[in-house]
Structures are given as C-alpha cells and as structure tokens.
Design an enzyme around this catalytic site. Sequence first.
Site, PDB file in Angstrom:
ATOM      1  N   LYS A 173      53.384  63.082  77.677  1.00 53.69           N
ATOM      2  CA  LYS A 173      52.015  62.856  78.174  1.00 53.69           C
ATOM      3  C   LYS A 173      50.997  63.033  77.046  1.00 53.69           C
ATOM      4  CE  LYS A 173      49.783  66.445  80.217  1.00 53.69           C
ATOM      5  NZ  LYS A 173      48.483  66.818  79.632  1.00 53.69           N
ATOM      6  N   ASN A 174      51.121  64.131  76.311  1.00 51.14           N
ATOM      7  CA  ASN A 174      50.080  64.444  75.327  1.00 51.14           C
ATOM      8  C   ASN A 174      50.153  63.555  74.091  1.00 51.14           C
ATOM      9  OD1 ASN A 174      49.046  66.260  77.063  1.00 51.14           O
ATOM     10  ND2 ASN A 174      49.873  68.083  76.046  1.00 51.14           N
TER      11      ASN A 174
ATOM     12  N   CYS B 149      37.404  73.843  82.696  1.00 50.65           N
ATOM     13  CA  CYS B 149      38.829  73.767  82.996  1.00 50.65           C
ATOM     14  C   CYS B 149      39.310  75.173  83.298  1.00 50.65           C
ATOM     15  CB  CYS B 149      39.532  73.197  81.776  1.00 50.65           C
ATOM     16  SG  CYS B 149      41.289  73.243  81.868  1.00 50.65           S
TER      17      CYS B 149
ATOM     18  N   ARG C 120      36.867  74.811  77.042  1.00 52.93           N
ATOM     19  CA  ARG C 120      37.488  73.735  76.239  1.00 52.93           C
ATOM     20  C   ARG C 120      36.365  73.045  75.451  1.00 52.93           C
ATOM     21  NH1 ARG C 120      42.389  71.955  79.103  1.00 52.93           N
ATOM     22  NH2 ARG C 120      42.848  70.813  77.206  1.00 52.93           N
TER      23      ARG C 120
ATOM     24  N   ASP D 186      51.707  75.618  76.265  1.00 54.93           N
ATOM     25  CA  ASP D 186      52.074  74.864  77.466  1.00 54.93           C
ATOM     26  C   ASP D 186      53.434  75.284  78.035  1.00 54.93           C
ATOM     27  OD1 ASP D 186      49.687  73.543  77.254  1.00 54.93           O
ATOM     28  OD2 ASP D 186      50.513  71.785  76.245  1.00 54.93           O
TER      29      ASP D 186
ATOM     30  N   ARG E  81      49.759  65.425  87.403  1.00 58.45           N
ATOM     31  CA  ARG E  81      49.061  64.991  86.195  1.00 58.45           C
ATOM     32  C   ARG E  81      50.025  64.864  85.020  1.00 58.45           C
ATOM     33  NH1 ARG E  81      45.604  69.144  84.394  1.00 58.45           N
ATOM     34  NH2 ARG E  81      45.851  67.852  82.572  1.00 58.45           N
TER      35      ARG E  81
HETATM   36  N1  EPU Z   1      38.746  74.449  70.422  1.00 59.51           N
HETATM   37  C1  EPU Z   1      37.518  74.766  69.895  1.00 59.51           C
HETATM   38  N2  EPU Z   1      36.664  73.748  69.567  1.00 59.51           N
HETATM   39  C2  EPU Z   1      37.015  72.449  69.722  1.00 59.51           C
HETATM   40  C3  EPU Z   1      38.275  72.123  70.252  1.00 59.51           C
HETATM   41  C4  EPU Z   1      39.116  73.161  70.594  1.00 59.51           C
HETATM   42  O1  EPU Z   1      37.182  75.946  69.735  1.00 59.51           O
HETATM   43  O2  EPU Z   1      36.197  71.577  69.386  1.00 59.51           O
HETATM   44  C5  EPU Z   1      39.669  75.535  70.774  1.00 59.51           C
HETATM   45  C6  EPU Z   1      40.072  75.494  72.244  1.00 59.51           C
HETATM   46  O3  EPU Z   1      39.136  76.190  73.039  1.00 59.51           O
HETATM   47  C7  EPU Z   1      41.426  76.175  72.208  1.00 59.51           C
HETATM   48  C8  EPU Z   1      42.004  75.720  70.879  1.00 59.51           C
HETATM   49  O4  EPU Z   1      40.878  75.319  70.084  1.00 59.51           O
HETATM   50  O5  EPU Z   1      41.263  77.569  72.164  1.00 59.51           O
HETATM   51  C9  EPU Z   1      42.978  74.587  70.964  1.00 59.51           C
HETATM   52  O6  EPU Z   1      42.417  73.521  71.702  1.00 59.51           O
HETATM   53  P1  EPU Z   1      42.833  72.009  71.444  1.00 59.51           P
HETATM   54  O7  EPU Z   1      41.621  71.218  71.138  1.00 59.51           O
HETATM   55  O8  EPU Z   1      43.959  71.963  70.463  1.00 59.51           O
HETATM   56  O9  EPU Z   1      43.377  71.572  72.867  1.00 59.51           O
HETATM   57  P2  EPU Z   1      43.301  70.128  73.448  1.00 59.51           P
HETATM   58  O10 EPU Z   1      43.482  69.153  72.365  1.00 59.51           O
HETATM   59  O11 EPU Z   1      42.131  70.004  74.348  1.00 59.51           O
HETATM   60  C10 EPU Z   1      45.876  69.807  73.810  1.00 59.51           C
HETATM   61  C11 EPU Z   1      46.759  69.502  74.972  1.00 59.51           C
HETATM   62  C12 EPU Z   1      46.844  70.737  75.868  1.00 59.51           C
HETATM   63  C13 EPU Z   1      47.416  71.876  75.034  1.00 59.51           C
HETATM   64  C14 EPU Z   1      46.529  72.117  73.803  1.00 59.51           C
HETATM   65  C15 EPU Z   1      47.077  73.173  72.873  1.00 59.51           C
HETATM   66  C16 EPU Z   1      46.397  67.148  75.278  1.00 59.51           C
HETATM   67  C17 EPU Z   1      45.868  66.045  76.110  1.00 59.51           C
HETATM   68  N3  EPU Z   1      46.196  68.381  75.720  1.00 59.51           N
HETATM   69  O12 EPU Z   1      44.597  70.121  74.369  1.00 59.51           O
HETATM   70  O13 EPU Z   1      47.768  70.409  76.899  1.00 59.51           O
HETATM   71  O14 EPU Z   1      47.462  73.054  75.811  1.00 59.51           O
HETATM   72  O15 EPU Z   1      46.409  70.890  73.063  1.00 59.51           O
HETATM   73  O16 EPU Z   1      48.332  72.835  72.440  1.00 59.51           O
HETATM   74  O17 EPU Z   1      47.035  66.908  74.256  1.00 59.51           O
HETATM   75  C18 EPU Z   1      48.757  70.580  79.007  1.00 59.51           C
HETATM   76  O18 EPU Z   1      49.439  69.595  78.715  1.00 59.51           O
HETATM   77  O19 EPU Z   1      48.984  71.307  80.022  1.00 59.51           O
HETATM   78  C19 EPU Z   1      47.635  70.949  78.160  1.00 59.51           C
HETATM   79  C20 EPU Z   1      46.637  71.740  78.551  1.00 59.51           C
END
Ligand code: EPU
Length: 431
Positions: free
Chosen positions: A22-23, A116, A121, A308, A400
């Site tokens: 998915k991701n 969320c 996020r 995850d 999802r």
């Molecule tokens: N963060 C910041 N600033 C930003 C972006 C992120 O501080 O601008 C922080 C977040 O708050 C968090 C950390 O950085 O503490 C990591 O967040 P990240 O941006 O890496 O998460 P994401 O890209 O929104 C993806 C996956 C998530 C998974 C996380 C971490 C997708 C669509 N989602 O989210 O997947 O938990 O990386 O590996 O790729 C899931 O599949 O259940 C899921 C939540």
Amino acid sequence: MDVFRVEGNGPLEGEIKISGSKNSALPIFAACLLTKEPVHLKNIPNLSDIRYMIEILEYLGAKVENPEIGEWIIHANTISHIAPYELVRKMRASVCLLGPLVARLKKAEVSIPGGCVIGPRPIDLHLKGLRKLNCDVTISNGYVYVDAANMRGSSLFLGGRNGSTVTGTANLIMAAVLAPGTTRIESAACEPEIIDLCQLLVKMGARIEQIGGPELIIHGVDELHGCEHTIIPDRIEAGTFICAAAITKGHVTLKGISFKYLGAFLDKIQEAELPLEISDDSITVLPYKGSLKPVDIITLPYPGFPTDLQAQMCALMSITEGISIITEKIYPNRFMHIPELQRMGADIAIEGSSAIIKGPRPFSGAPVMASDLRASAALILAGLAGKNTTWIQRIYHLDRGYESFETKLSALGAKIERLSEKDIPNDLLDT
Ligand code: EPU
C-alpha cells in the site's frame, strides 16, 4: 458499519501470497501525474486507500483503466492543480500529490489532510523542502498553495525530531526530478517504498543517484515518459501474518515476500525464538511449543523496527512469558490499541512512549474498537489467540490497508466473519 467476529480456533496452517505494498503504491500512483504518457502499474492491492487515490487522480483529469485485477493504467495527459478537501480528507497520503503537481504544472493547491488518531502528522518538512527548491509556499483556508514558477534544484535536509519523513521524501523527490539543476536531499527516508518510487521514476527517465541511501542526488530532466512497473510486496502485511502465525503457534508459509524487506522485524522475531524457514521469496513460520521469549523493541525509521508492526508485536508479546518493553519513537502516542488489548486481558502499562507488557496473559474475547489500521490488525490477532468470541468494530480502518485480510486468514483456518454492527449481541454492548 461492518464488524468482525473472530473466534480462537487453534493454530493457523497453510500458505498465502503477500499482496503489493500500500505505502509503495500510493506515492507511485501520484507519480503517474509526472508524465503525459500512460503508466502501467502491476501488483496493486485492492484497498480503500487505493480507491481514494484513484478517485483523486480522476478528479484531477487523469484517465484511469483497470485492464486486469491488480493492474492499473494511469494516463495523465491533461491535469489540473487543485486537490480539494472533500477528497484529500479521506486519505492522508494524498499529500504526496504536492510534489508531482508542482513539478508538472509549476503550481499546486492541495488541501492539508486532517488530524489522525496515531498522533500529529505535520507536513512542515515537506513545505520546508519545497521552499528550498525556490517554491513560494503559503497556507490559507486549510490549503497549501505552491507557486513553483521559479523552482530549481538545491540542497535540502529532511531530518525532523522523529527522523526523516517518508511521504515528505517522496514529495521532494517527485518535485526535484523535473526541477532545473541538481537537488541533494540529505536525511532522506530510506524505506523500501522510497526505493520502489525511485525505481519507477528512473524507468520514467528521471536521473536519481544513491537510491536507497540517506543522501539522494537528483539531476532534473525536462520531461518524463510512460513505463510499466510492478509494486514491491507489502512488508507490513507480511509482518502481520508472521505475528498471526506466531500468536496461534501455527505453521504458515508466506509467498512472494523477501526477507530483505523485513530485517529489523525478523531480527526481533528471531530473538523471540520464533522458528522460521527463510528462502529468497518465501518465509515459513514453524510451530513451537511453550512460550516465545520476551523482546524489547524501539520503533525507528527504516532500517529500524517499523512503527507499523508495533501494535501487532504488543499483541504477540502479551501472550509471551516475561516482560517486554516496546518504545514508540515515530508516533509517541500510537498506543490506542492498548486499552482495547487490556479489555481482552493483556497486562500492559504505558510509561511515556513505552508500553511495558507483562506476559503471559491469555486473551479472552470482548467487543473492542479498532482505532487505526494497524490497531485493527492487532485486535484481530488477539481474537485469533483468544478464548470465546471477539467483536471488532470500526474495521473500515483495516480495509484501508490489508487486501482480503479475512479471506486470507480464513484460508489458513481462522474463524473470522464480516458481519454488520447490528449482529453484535446487545447484552455485550451494554456491559
Ligand atoms: N513528521 C514531521 N514533519 C513532517 C512530516 C513528518 O515532524 O513534515 C514526523 C511525523 O510526525 C512522524 C515522523 O515524522 O513523527 C514520521 O512521519 P512520516 O512523514 O515518515 O510518515 P508518513 O509519510 O506520513 C508513512 C506511512 C505510515 C508510516 C510512516 C512511518 C504512507 C502512506 N504512510 O507515513 O503508514 O507509519 O510512514 O513509517 O506511506 C500505515 O500504513 O499504517 C501508516 C500509518
């Protein structure tokens, strides 16, 4: 709303195939906007998040075809730059439309996804990166407005307080591939899903160096072209089924998944002494007697232990003899599954960002509420290991991100049924 009724039914046994990630698929769908030519994607899981992404791409003007099960052709010949709240709010990952829209159209208006349950996020790192690429970024009325008329390559650093950002890295790679000049991204996320995205982009004609490392060098090109790409297997689905097999002391083979995606998870599960047979494209969980060993885990960005799989490990360690400490470093409040596991008998204390799990505590069925995708999976695992009947509500979270979860579990001998909320006996909800 649908619910699951799960009955503990002994060890899971058999073989299943792991679906596409998915991701990986979500940012890759967004990347299809980077070219006027058709992009043919294969091994796409059938999930509600994928359907939301397709809905947004169609709204933006892309033609979308589904020639076979698991295959999609995206043809983004003419597209618009506005992704509205009604569509974006359904799925956080739609934020990764920003990069492709600014790269292709030199402007974007994308609604900021809402809150969320797993914690804040923010997207500050995405926006900081775009500003470094000389984009003009403003936020107003819940939207990010980007004017990328003068976008050009630059050096940028993506490390935040909890490590790098996965979708932020995806966004900035997708912006930089069409930005004039060279972009250097430091502290880039190294997740396999980012590597998969880079491999797609290279097939489309992008010039990206040091793929898979924390420092990416991207030389902007004038345009990208269509290609065919097969999505990598879903490492989180695989880890979830390994936990499901382990929690029932089952004998389960997962096909189509390589151990190379699961390093930190397999390391911990082997430390717990779960017997495994590993080949290049399959993993078999073997039955064991007695209890596994407790393990301490800290979730970290890849190649660390994935957040995850944290909830699923909380369920597994609850039936394991001894004390395990699981510390969540990516989303320090991602513990909404714990009160529900406690209702099923787990002995877990939360201390700051750590869960202290005392086992073994057998699970016994109860009506419980899923709070997010991975929490839903953890509650199902507890139900599979438990006595009596577990009713899991709000399973739309599970839909999802897990393709045919109950069908795959049933094929392994699990007793799991999708029913309607009104089927839950009233006396259970009253207690
Ligand atoms: N963060 C910041 N600033 C930003 C972006 C992120 O501080 O601008 C922080 C977040 O708050 C968090 C950390 O950085 O503490 C990591 O967040 P990240 O941006 O890496 O998460 P994401 O890209 O929104 C993806 C996956 C998530 C998974 C996380 C971490 C997708 C669509 N989602 O989210 O997947 O938990 O990386 O590996 O790729 C899931 O599949 O259940 C899921 C939540």
